[in-house]
Design a protein around this motif. Structure first.
Motif, short mmCIF file in Angstrom:
data_model
loop_
_atom_site.label_atom_id
_atom_site.label_comp_id
_atom_site.label_asym_id
_atom_site.label_seq_id
_atom_site.Cartn_x
_atom_site.Cartn_y
_atom_site.Cartn_z
N GLU A 154 23.01 -56.00 6.61
CA GLU A 154 22.24 -55.25 7.45
C GLU A 154 21.78 -55.96 8.87
N GLN A 155 21.72 -57.17 8.54
CA GLN A 155 21.30 -58.13 9.68
C GLN A 155 22.64 -58.24 10.61
N ARG A 198 24.89 -55.72 10.86
CA ARG A 198 24.96 -54.38 11.32
C ARG A 198 24.13 -54.28 12.75
N GLN A 199 22.91 -54.74 12.54
CA GLN A 199 22.05 -54.52 13.59
C GLN A 199 22.35 -55.35 14.68
#
Length: 191
Positions: free
Chosen positions: A52-53, A55-56
């Motif tokens: 998720e990190q 992706r962000q």
């Protein structure tokens, strides 16, 4: 008096050895901390939180280059192997999806990266859809899709193998819509 000088030398030598032992401990401690930090990054990158990190960060980088915005649905795989970006969307100036991709598979060349070059062993684009809208008397939406960096020269990127599967181009102009479906391409060499 003669015994004082050798005693002072021995005391001085002991202080030097003690200082060297402390320096050695500090260096080994710093190396151990660096190794633990690298292991933590590798482990984190293989978790849902780590992906998720990633992706962000990738979405933020894309948003800086695409004024209409960018979105990445999710990230799979590993940045140390094959990284897969799912449900990627690049929007035009109106905020309408102009380029979408079901999946983008990225295989970074770590050998090249270690040598100071940015290269991909493979880049596979699956389910890409490009929607080109040309308003009456205006420029196509894709003409202003990308905003180059103003910070000077860019980074060169070598792609050893590029593959496009199941692509579609939709052309909208003067009330007419044309489709180019089932497009595929392969450039480069197979490993």
């Amino acid at each position: 008096m003669g015994d004082v000088v050798p005693a002072q030398r021995r005391a001085g030598a002991r202080r030097v050895r003690r200082a060297l032992r402390w320096i050695k401990r500090l260096v080994l401690g710093a190396l151990a901390l660096a190794v633990v930090a690298v292991i933590a990054v590798v482990v984190a990158a293989h978790t849902a939180w780590g992906r998720e990190q990633i992706r962000q960060q990738v979405a933020a980088a894309l948003a800086r280059s695409f004024p209409g915005g960018a979105r990445i649905g999710r990230v799979e795989g590993s940045p140390f192997g094959v990284l897969v970006l799912r449900d990627v969307e690049l929007r035009d100036a109106d905020g309408t999806p102009a380029v979408t991709a079901r999946a983008i598979r990225i295989d970074v060349s770590w050998r090249a990266l270690a040598g100071g070059d940015l290269a991909l062993d493979a880049l596979l684009l699956e389910g890409v859809r490009v929607r080109v809208r040309t308003p009456q008397g205006g420029a196509p939406n894709v003409a202003t899709l990308y905003r180059p960096s103003t910070s000077g020269g860019g980074t060169a990127l070598a792609i050893h193998r590029l593959e496009l599967r199941d692509a579609e181009v939709v052309l909208e102009a003067a009330g007419r819509v044309d489709h180019l479906d089932g497009l595929a391409a392969h450039v480069g060499h197979q490993p």
